[in-house]
Write a protein that holds these residues in place. Structure first.
Motif, short mmCIF file in Angstrom:
data_model
loop_
_atom_site.label_atom_id
_atom_site.label_comp_id
_atom_site.label_asym_id
_atom_site.label_seq_id
_atom_site.Cartn_x
_atom_site.Cartn_y
_atom_site.Cartn_z
N ALA A 97 0.92 -1.32 0.13
CA ALA A 97 -0.16 -0.07 -0.05
C ALA A 97 0.83 1.22 0.12
N TYR A 98 1.79 1.48 0.80
CA TYR A 98 2.82 2.26 0.85
C TYR A 98 3.36 2.79 -0.45
N SER A 99 3.82 1.53 -1.11
CA SER A 99 4.66 1.89 -2.29
C SER A 99 3.69 2.29 -3.50
N LEU A 100 2.30 1.46 -3.58
CA LEU A 100 1.60 2.00 -4.58
C LEU A 100 1.08 3.42 -4.25
N LEU A 101 0.29 3.68 -3.14
CA LEU A 101 0.00 5.06 -2.82
C LEU A 101 1.11 6.12 -3.04
N GLY A 102 2.33 5.75 -2.53
CA GLY A 102 3.49 6.69 -2.68
C GLY A 102 3.87 7.17 -4.37
N GLU A 103 3.68 6.07 -4.93
CA GLU A 103 4.13 6.24 -6.45
C GLU A 103 3.05 7.17 -7.08
N TYR A 104 1.61 6.87 -6.78
CA TYR A 104 0.51 7.57 -7.41
C TYR A 104 0.56 8.97 -6.65
N GLY A 105 0.66 9.02 -5.42
CA GLY A 105 0.39 10.23 -4.64
C GLY A 105 1.45 11.07 -5.25
N ASP A 106 2.84 10.74 -5.34
CA ASP A 106 3.74 11.77 -5.88
C ASP A 106 3.72 12.08 -7.37
N LEU A 107 2.93 11.31 -7.96
CA LEU A 107 2.38 11.43 -9.51
C LEU A 107 1.17 12.57 -9.46
N LEU A 108 0.35 12.46 -8.56
CA LEU A 108 -0.74 13.50 -8.67
C LEU A 108 -0.58 14.52 -7.94
N TYR A 109 0.03 14.62 -6.61
CA TYR A 109 0.22 15.61 -5.97
C TYR A 109 1.72 16.13 -5.57
N GLY A 110 2.56 15.58 -6.62
CA GLY A 110 3.95 16.03 -6.32
C GLY A 110 4.37 15.30 -4.85
N PRO A 111 5.86 15.58 -4.76
CA PRO A 111 6.43 14.82 -3.67
C PRO A 111 6.22 15.58 -2.47
N GLU A 112 6.02 14.84 -1.26
CA GLU A 112 5.62 15.48 0.05
C GLU A 112 6.67 16.61 0.33
N GLN A 113 6.34 17.52 0.91
CA GLN A 113 7.10 18.74 1.22
C GLN A 113 7.90 18.45 2.63
N PHE A 114 9.07 18.63 2.60
CA PHE A 114 9.82 18.44 3.73
C PHE A 114 9.82 19.84 4.72
N SER A 115 9.94 19.92 5.73
CA SER A 115 10.22 21.10 6.55
C SER A 115 11.46 21.31 6.71
N ASP A 116 11.68 22.84 6.78
CA ASP A 116 13.30 23.05 6.89
C ASP A 116 14.04 22.43 7.98
N HIS A 117 13.33 21.97 8.94
CA HIS A 117 14.06 21.21 10.09
C HIS A 117 14.90 20.22 9.53
N GLU A 118 13.96 19.18 9.02
CA GLU A 118 14.68 17.92 8.41
C GLU A 118 15.67 18.30 7.49
N GLU A 119 15.37 19.33 6.63
CA GLU A 119 16.53 19.90 5.64
C GLU A 119 17.75 20.02 6.21
N ARG A 120 17.54 20.75 7.48
CA ARG A 120 18.98 21.23 8.17
C ARG A 120 19.68 20.09 8.75
N LEU A 121 18.88 19.20 9.14
CA LEU A 121 19.37 17.95 10.08
C LEU A 121 20.62 17.51 9.10
N SER A 122 20.54 17.49 7.85
CA SER A 122 21.16 16.56 7.06
C SER A 122 22.59 16.96 6.85
N GLY A 123 22.98 18.24 6.66
CA GLY A 123 24.31 18.66 6.25
C GLY A 123 25.25 19.56 7.41
N SER A 124 24.73 20.58 7.96
CA SER A 124 25.36 21.64 8.23
C SER A 124 26.42 21.33 9.51
N ASP A 125 25.71 20.99 10.61
CA ASP A 125 26.54 21.03 11.66
C ASP A 125 27.02 19.26 12.29
N ARG A 126 27.89 19.03 10.88
CA ARG A 126 28.49 17.75 11.32
C ARG A 126 29.84 17.91 11.94
#
Length: 306
Positions: free
Chosen positions: A57-86
């Motif tokens: 279900a996750y994979s099917l809904l994910g595939e069509y969800g991205d197609l119809l509504y675009g990828p999910e929006q990530f909040s800045d908070h998660e974006e920031r986690l990934s690089g800066s303060d390593r």
């Protein structure tokens, strides 16, 4: 007004006391989230393998969800986690590990935000709660695509029913709720031919006949031109009751899409009658009913005068 028998397709009764009747479902924790009134989402039936069903279900809904509504929006908070303060905790292995776990968790929570599996309350039923999307459009889109391409995309998912409204499974609640819920499809000037399909699980206090009679009455009262049609209705009112929650939706192409069964809809059409899915656009779907889609058949008229 119309009788319950008219609005309901015939179904075979199982003998009372068949295995599993009314037995409550295993209490094992699924993160504590469970199906409750006020949720919308997608009810999915499967055969035995619920865990695999959730994955599909996750994979099917994910595939069509991205197609119809675009990828999910990530909040800045998660974006920031990934690089800066390593740099600062490069030497501290434990801290780095903690952070990685945190990032994975944030990512997972992020991933499951649009679609979130919750405990359905019945065996072989998976419920995926949706946030911020229209389950009816999404599921219709998936079925239309599978019906066209005949590409089998799932192994354990059987039926996939959108649920755009939920209320308590008691007659008074259901009457009050559906008076408003049915309006976009059935309130004049909107109208359509319809049938009601009903299924109850782990619930013995509702009467199928009474529910169908009451709901058909409400559809009739919103516009007397709404007519019952059990062969090829424009709209199918889906009523799925689990324990004390009533799940509802109004779907198009229920007959064409083989009762929204993902296994059946990809099989080739033996009768060779290529019907086309109803062509309402996604925007129109919720509010406008295309008046010229179906001729009034003499059959309906006869049915009314029985």
């Amino acid at each position: 007004s119309m009788s319950a028998a008219e609005a309901a397709p015939v179904r075979k009764r199982r003998p009372k006391g068949h295995f599993g009747a009314g037995r409550a479902k295993r209490p094992r924790g699924g993160g504590g989230r469970q199906l409750e009134p006020g949720m919308r989402g997608i009810l999915i039936t499967c055969n035995m393998n619920e865990r695999k069903c959730v994955g599909e279900a996750y994979s099917l809904l994910g595939e069509y969800g991205d197609l119809l509504y675009g990828p999910e929006q990530f909040s800045d908070h998660e974006e920031r986690l990934s690089g800066s303060d390593r740099e600062e905790d490069e030497d501290d292995v434990e801290a780095a590990l903690k952070k990685e776990v945190g990032q994975i968790r944030a990512c997972t929570e992020q991933k499951l935000r649009r679609f979130q599996s919750v405990e359905s309350g019945a065996n072989n039923v998976v419920f995926i709660r949706t946030q911020g999307i229209e389950p009816e459009n999404l599921v219709h889109h998936i079925l239309k695509d599978m019906h066209t391409t005949k590409k089998k995309k799932t192994r354990v998912i059987l039926r996939m029913l959108p649920i755009s409204g939920t209320c308590k499974a008691f007659m008074e609640d259901m009457k009050k709720y559906t008076e408003t819920f049915f309006e976009p499809w059935f309130k004049a000037p909107n109208k359509g031919t319809f049938q009601i399909v009903y299924k109850a699980r782990n619930n013995s206090h509702m009467s199928r006949e009474e529910v169908i009679k009451e709901l058909a009455g409400i559809v009739g009262s919103l516009n007397p031109e709404n007519k019952v049609d059990l062969n090829n209705p424009q709209y199918t009112v889906v009523v799925e009751i689990i324990k004390t929650v009533c799940c509802l939706s109004v779907v198009r192409d229920y007959v064409l899409f083989r009762k929204y069964n993902l296994q059946e809809v990809v099989k080739s059409n033996k009768e060779g009658t290529q019907q086309n899915p109803s062509s309402l656009t996604e925007e129109q779907n919720s509010n406008v009913v295309n008046p010229g889609t179906e001729e009034e058949s003499s059959k309906e008229v006869n049915q009314e005068n029985k």
